[in-house]
Design a protein around this motif. Structure first.
Motif, mmCIF file in Angstrom:
data_model
loop_
_atom_site.group_PDB
_atom_site.id
_atom_site.type_symbol
_atom_site.label_atom_id
_atom_site.label_comp_id
_atom_site.label_asym_id
_atom_site.label_seq_id
_atom_site.Cartn_x
_atom_site.Cartn_y
_atom_site.Cartn_z
ATOM 1 N N UNK A 760 25.462 38.550 71.727
ATOM 2 C CA UNK A 760 24.589 38.324 71.105
ATOM 3 C C UNK A 760 23.431 38.779 70.912
ATOM 4 N N UNK A 761 22.956 37.624 71.597
ATOM 5 C CA UNK A 761 21.899 37.111 72.580
ATOM 6 C C UNK A 761 20.887 38.334 73.710
ATOM 7 N N UNK A 762 22.531 38.495 74.287
ATOM 8 C CA UNK A 762 21.896 39.913 75.295
ATOM 9 C C UNK A 762 21.818 40.984 74.480
ATOM 10 N N UNK A 763 22.609 41.659 73.329
ATOM 11 C CA UNK A 763 22.412 42.698 72.423
ATOM 12 C C UNK A 763 23.077 43.816 73.095
ATOM 13 N N UNK A 764 24.693 43.438 73.534
ATOM 14 C CA UNK A 764 25.163 44.328 74.896
ATOM 15 C C UNK A 764 26.552 43.968 73.912
ATOM 16 N N UNK A 765 26.227 45.827 73.157
ATOM 17 C CA UNK A 765 27.553 46.235 72.643
ATOM 18 C C UNK A 765 29.250 45.909 73.439
ATOM 19 N N UNK A 766 28.850 46.927 74.503
ATOM 20 C CA UNK A 766 29.672 47.129 75.516
ATOM 21 C C UNK A 766 30.554 46.021 75.429
ATOM 22 N N UNK A 767 30.203 45.307 76.273
ATOM 23 C CA UNK A 767 30.902 43.370 76.093
ATOM 24 C C UNK A 767 31.390 43.172 75.068
ATOM 25 N N UNK A 768 30.559 43.707 74.599
ATOM 26 C CA UNK A 768 31.115 42.636 72.557
ATOM 27 C C UNK A 768 32.548 43.460 72.745
ATOM 28 N N UNK A 769 32.749 44.247 72.732
ATOM 29 C CA UNK A 769 34.209 44.619 72.800
ATOM 30 C C UNK A 769 34.733 44.735 73.635
ATOM 31 N N UNK A 785 32.982 32.994 61.561
ATOM 32 C CA UNK A 785 32.326 33.289 62.392
ATOM 33 C C UNK A 785 32.524 34.237 63.664
ATOM 34 N N UNK A 786 33.472 34.981 63.612
ATOM 35 C CA UNK A 786 33.708 35.754 65.394
ATOM 36 C C UNK A 786 33.868 37.214 64.678
ATOM 37 N N UNK A 787 33.210 37.782 62.756
ATOM 38 C CA UNK A 787 33.106 38.606 62.227
ATOM 39 C C UNK A 787 31.472 38.688 62.112
ATOM 40 N N UNK A 788 30.896 37.663 61.963
ATOM 41 C CA UNK A 788 29.066 37.352 61.446
ATOM 42 C C UNK A 788 28.990 37.992 63.405
ATOM 43 N N UNK A 789 29.517 37.516 64.265
ATOM 44 C CA UNK A 789 28.233 37.544 65.582
ATOM 45 C C UNK A 789 29.030 39.128 66.072
ATOM 46 N N UNK A 790 29.884 39.418 65.394
ATOM 47 C CA UNK A 790 29.859 41.292 65.990
ATOM 48 C C UNK A 790 29.183 41.965 64.946
ATOM 49 N N UNK A 791 29.401 41.483 64.317
ATOM 50 C CA UNK A 791 28.745 42.222 63.032
ATOM 51 C C UNK A 791 26.602 42.520 63.813
ATOM 52 N N UNK A 792 26.415 40.783 64.593
ATOM 53 C CA UNK A 792 24.815 41.007 64.594
ATOM 54 C C UNK A 792 24.646 41.819 65.871
ATOM 55 N N UNK A 793 25.621 42.398 66.876
ATOM 56 C CA UNK A 793 26.086 42.637 68.128
ATOM 57 C C UNK A 793 25.735 43.649 67.837
ATOM 58 N N UNK A 794 26.462 44.643 66.619
ATOM 59 C CA UNK A 794 26.658 46.050 66.334
ATOM 60 C C UNK A 794 24.965 46.421 65.628
ATOM 61 N N UNK A 795 24.704 45.163 64.603
ATOM 62 C CA UNK A 795 23.486 45.685 64.454
ATOM 63 C C UNK A 795 22.214 45.680 65.551
ATOM 64 N N UNK A 796 22.004 45.600 65.982
ATOM 65 C CA UNK A 796 21.189 45.264 67.218
ATOM 66 C C UNK A 796 21.664 46.757 68.532
ATOM 67 N N UNK A 797 22.257 46.486 68.535
ATOM 68 C CA UNK A 797 22.918 48.503 69.301
ATOM 69 C C UNK A 797 22.688 49.320 68.549
ATOM 70 N N UNK A 798 21.888 48.991 66.557
ATOM 71 C CA UNK A 798 21.682 49.865 66.052
ATOM 72 C C UNK A 798 23.579 51.191 65.800
ATOM 73 N N UNK A 799 24.670 50.457 65.537
ATOM 74 C CA UNK A 799 25.503 51.144 65.274
ATOM 75 C C UNK A 799 25.680 50.994 63.770
ATOM 76 N N UNK A 800 25.258 51.219 62.802
ATOM 77 C CA UNK A 800 24.811 51.061 61.352
ATOM 78 C C UNK A 800 26.467 50.631 60.603
ATOM 79 N N UNK A 801 26.736 52.340 61.070
ATOM 80 C CA UNK A 801 28.599 52.462 61.085
ATOM 81 C C UNK A 801 29.511 51.180 61.157
#
Length: 847
Positions: A760-769, A785-801
């Motif tokens: 989340x801090x690094x805004x790294x979607x690929x590593x998060x997946x 908490x896991x869902x919230x963290x993953x949501x934040x990563x996806x939002x930061x990556x611009x993957x709104x879907x």
């Protein structure tokens, strides 16, 4: 050479050495007769043994005696080889040669000494003088240096090993005493047991025999502590003939009654499974008629219980008069075995016999021994059986049996149940001893169930309770641990009800508690109360007062007051001075404490470790490292906790190689893993993580020995990665692979949670997946908490879907969760770049 052959050679040692223990050495003229007389023995020794070329060194001196063709060992005198000389050489006994050895009087004296050695009997005048001189030296030593040497010998044995310690003590003028000989013999037997090297086993057993002979030659008593390990070794090796030879030797050498020998003999016949001998021992008396049948049978009972010979034991119990068994320990062993074997009918029958003879208290204690050893039973079952048997036998439980029961419950961490038992004792009017209270207090402190403290206080108000000063000290300490200062003072007030006076230890506990709570005024009030109660402060009191001083003047004032009170400065006083001066930033004065002439030299290393810790903890890492290097160059031991402190307070610019060297010094201590991972955490927090994996891979074999500690510290490393900006998610993935592939560890939820947070801090979607998949591999269900963290990563990556899909899986019935989702959209949604107008863009290009 196998152990079986070694056993034959060991047999040779015993037959030659022990059977000649009572013989005088033949002179030169009778040597041939002596050899002929032993020819049968020698033939037996030679059977089944390989060539002399592979004969062990310990038996080489026997070669020239057994094999006359061998001339490698020549006698220096013209008298030929005496059996005594050969055997004494076989056990490493050397003649004390003098220049005038050829002189007849000297030769006679030497022969007399050897004869006395082998016959285990010294000439009267020599023995008398030797024993008298040894006793005088021992008494002088005991008065002047006993405590110091005891402490030194224990420390040396721990650091250097027993054998080296004996050599050191001998060079220091410490003559071997009974305790030292016992330790040597036990060490030899332990070494022989552990080794699979037949030559080494023979060497160690030979040394043990030599020590036994030296003891007898020196006039020392050979008691069970000396011969017991030897007998057990012979039993385990199933050496029947050697056992009998050694038994005869001990019969003559030991001043103690020899009935204990039948215990070892029974163990031997059980070990070799000789049913005829077992039966014979159970039904016959001592062959010399010196010991009664009942005494022998007591030791037989113990041996049968120890070796789990149920049938033999039951048969023997049929003929033994249990009321005439004199040893309580024997009875205890028997009833513990009956409990383990579930022989209740036998136990009850014996208990009735004892009860009818009037041994009520003994019966009560034996009921506990039986009930507490029943296998696969809970403490409740043991208590039920304990009460049931008392009712069946129509007797009241004794105070001693209750005490045993309470100790048993406390040892099983069933403290609440133990308190129930004690309360029942109070109701029955039984005396509650200080030992019972101590067991309860110690158990509560160990299991940390501090809510039980009040029940202790209630029990102590009962008239049946007989506490002492130590009971109150422990109670007060327990109150302080739960921060119940009022309860601690109530304990002080209750002292007068038992005609007891407060002491400094009680007040010290309260004072220390206030200091730990940073309540200095209350702590100083305790000092005032001590003086009002006419309790003199001791060195512990002043160490607390000095340790928690925050002003230089106060430190000097308390030290001066201590001197005026006549209190001797202890090691802990000097430690407190060092810590106090360092906390006041008076580093030079902290160093000067070690310059005090009154500081014992033996405490210097420990105080230097304290000084390093104090300097590092208070920001002076440079001086701390300098003193540490001086200690290492001087070969001094540094406390592992001190090294950990140096790592903890290392400067952010410190090189990892320097810290790795510090951790290397911890390699053989319990703090090694802590030190290693503290370096890893240091590297992560200071962006020096390039060599972390190499460091861990080098030590993976050692890391795999303690999975629990490694898992804890890996979680701390992942925490550091998550808290450090920018977060090194690549290092996190590499550590994850290292855990799984190299250490064979499954990542915990904390590890994955921290790594996902780093994504989340690094805004790294690929590593998060990738991390997201690891939850499934580890069979860890996703939580909010896991869902919230993953949501934040996806939002930061611009993957709104994908973010919307994840958000749909988050329960929205929690207001706080809804707020986090809303704020996450604001914080993590990428801001669109501002578009510049064409006119402005052209103007910029024109410029």
């Amino acid at each position: 050479m196998g152990l079986r052959k070694a056993k034959h050679k060991l047999s040779a040692i015993f037959r030659v050495a022990m059977r000649n223990a009572g013989k005088k050495p033949p002179d030169a003229a009778n040597t041939s007769e002596a050899v002929a007389g032993e020819s049968l023995e020698m033939d037996f020794i030679g059977q089944g043994m390989e060539s002399w070329g592979s004969f062990p060194e310990i038996l080489l001196p026997l070669r020239s005696f057994i094999d006359p063709s061998n001339t490698g060992q020549q006698q220096q005198d013209s008298g030929g080889t005496s059996l005594a000389g050969v055997v004494s050489s076989g056990f490493g006994v050397k003649y004390r040669e003098k220049k005038d050895d050829k002189d007849s009087s000297s030769s006679k004296k030497k022969t007399l000494e050897l004869s006395a050695f082998l016959s285990e009997k010294l000439p009267p005048s020599t023995k008398k003088q030797h024993v008298a001189r040894g006793r005088l030296q021992f008494e002088t030593f005991k008065k002047k240096q006993s405590q110091l040497m005891k402490k030194l010998s224990k420390g040396c044995a721990r650091k250097l090993g027993q054998e080296t310690t004996f050599e050191v003590l001998f060079k220091m003028g410490k003559e071997a005493g009974e305790r030292e000989y016992n330790a040597r013999i036990q060490l030899c037997i332990e070494n022989a047991r552990r080794s699979n090297d037949a030559e080494y086993v023979l060497d160690q057993v030979g040394k043990a025999i030599e020590y036994l002979k030296e003891m007898r030659q020196g006039g020392f008593s050979i008691k069970e502590a000396t011969y017991g390990p030897f007998f057990r070794y012979l039993v385990d090796m199933e050496m029947v003939e050697e056992f009998q030879i050694f038994k005869e030797f001990i019969r003559e050498a030991s001043p103690e009654p020899v009935e204990k020998l039948v215990y070892y003999e029974m163990l031997l016949w059980i070990q070799v499974n000789d049913e005829e001998k077992i039966h014979e021992l159970c039904y016959t008396v001592d062959d010399c008629g010196r010991i009664s049948l009942s005494i022998l049978q007591e030791y037989h009972l113990v041996a049968l219980c120890e070796k789990d010979r149920r049938e033999n034991l039951q048969n023997l119990l049929e003929i033994v008069d249990i009321t005439k068994v004199s040893s309580p320990e024997v009875l205890k062993s028997v009833f513990e075995y009956l409990g383990k074997s579930l022989l209740e009918s036998v136990a009850v029958k014996l208990l009735w016999k004892l009860r009818d003879s009037g041994e009520v208290e003994t019966v009560s204690n034996l009921i506990f021994s039986y009930a507490s050893c029943i296998p696969n039973s809970t403490v409740e079952d043991a208590i039920l059986k304990f009460n049931k048997l008392h009712e069946e036998l129509d007797i009241v439980s004794s105070s001693s049996s209750y005490e045993n029961l309470v100790n048993h419950l406390c040892g099983s961490n069933e403290v609440a149940t133990a308190l129930d038992v004690v309360e029942n004792m109070c109701e029955a009017g039984l005396e509650i001893s200080a030992n019972i209270l101590h067991s309860l207090l110690d158990a509560i402190g160990q299991i940390l169930e501090f809510d039980l403290v009040q029940r202790i206080h209630s029990i102590m108000s009962n008239k049946c309770v007989k506490p002492n000063s130590e009971t109150f000290r422990r109670s007060i300490s327990l109150c302080i641990r739960i921060k119940d200062f009022e309860g601690a003072y109530n304990m002080l007030g209750n002292l007068k009800n038992f005609n007891l006076a407060p002491n400094s230890s009680m007040y010290n506990s309260i004072m220390a508690g206030y200091f730990r709570e940073k309540n200095v005024n209350k702590a100083l009030m305790v000092l005032k109360e001590m003086k009002e109660a006419e309790v003199k402060p001791d060195s512990v009191t002043f160490s607390y007062l000095i340790n928690y001083c925050d002003q230089e003047e106060a430190i000097a004032e308390y030290y001066k007051e201590m001197k005026q009170a006549g209190v001797q400065a202890s090691k802990y006083i000097y430690m407190s001075l060092i810590k106090a001066y360092a906390s006041c930033r008076q580093f030079e004065k902290a160093k000067q404490v070690l310059m005090d002439q009154e500081v014992p030299t033996k405490d210097h290393n420990e105080l230097k470790s304290v000084l390093i810790h104090a300097l590092a903890s208070n920001g002076n890492i440079t001086d701390a490292l300098s003193i540490y290097k001086e200690m290492k160059e001087a070969g001094c031991h540094v406390d592992p906790k001190t090294i950990i402190t140096l790592i903890d307070h290392a400067d952010s610019n410190e090189e990892l190689t320097t810290l790795a060297q510090l951790a290397h010094k911890l390699h053989k201590s319990n703090y090694w893993i802590d030190g290693l991972f503290k370096i890893v955490v240091f590297a992560v927090r200071n962006n020096k993580s390039s060599s972390i994996l190499d460091l861990l891979k080098e030590t993976k074999n050692d890391l795999s020995k303690d999975d629990i500690a490694v898992e804890y510290w890996l979680e701390e490393v992942f925490r550091s990665i998550a808290e450090t900006e920018p977060s090194d998610v690549k290092l996190g993935l590499d550590l994850l692979s290292f855990m799984k592939e190299e250490l064979r560890l499954c990542p915990s939820r904390k590890c994955l949670d921290f790594l996902l947070h780093a994504c989340v801090n690094a805004k790294d979607k690929q590593t998060a997946l990738l991390v997201w998949k690891e939850y499934q591999v580890a069979e860890l269900p996703y939580n909010v908490l896991n869902y919230l963290r993953m949501y934040q990563v996806l939002v930061a990556a611009g993957d709104s879907k994908s973010a919307k899909e994840i958000a749909s899986k988050i329960p929205n019935d929690d207001r706080d969760v809804r707020c986090i989702i809303k704020e996450s959209r604001v914080v993590f949604t990428p801001k669109p770049k501002k578009k510049t107008s064409k006119k402005k863009r052209f103007s910029c290009q024109a410029k």
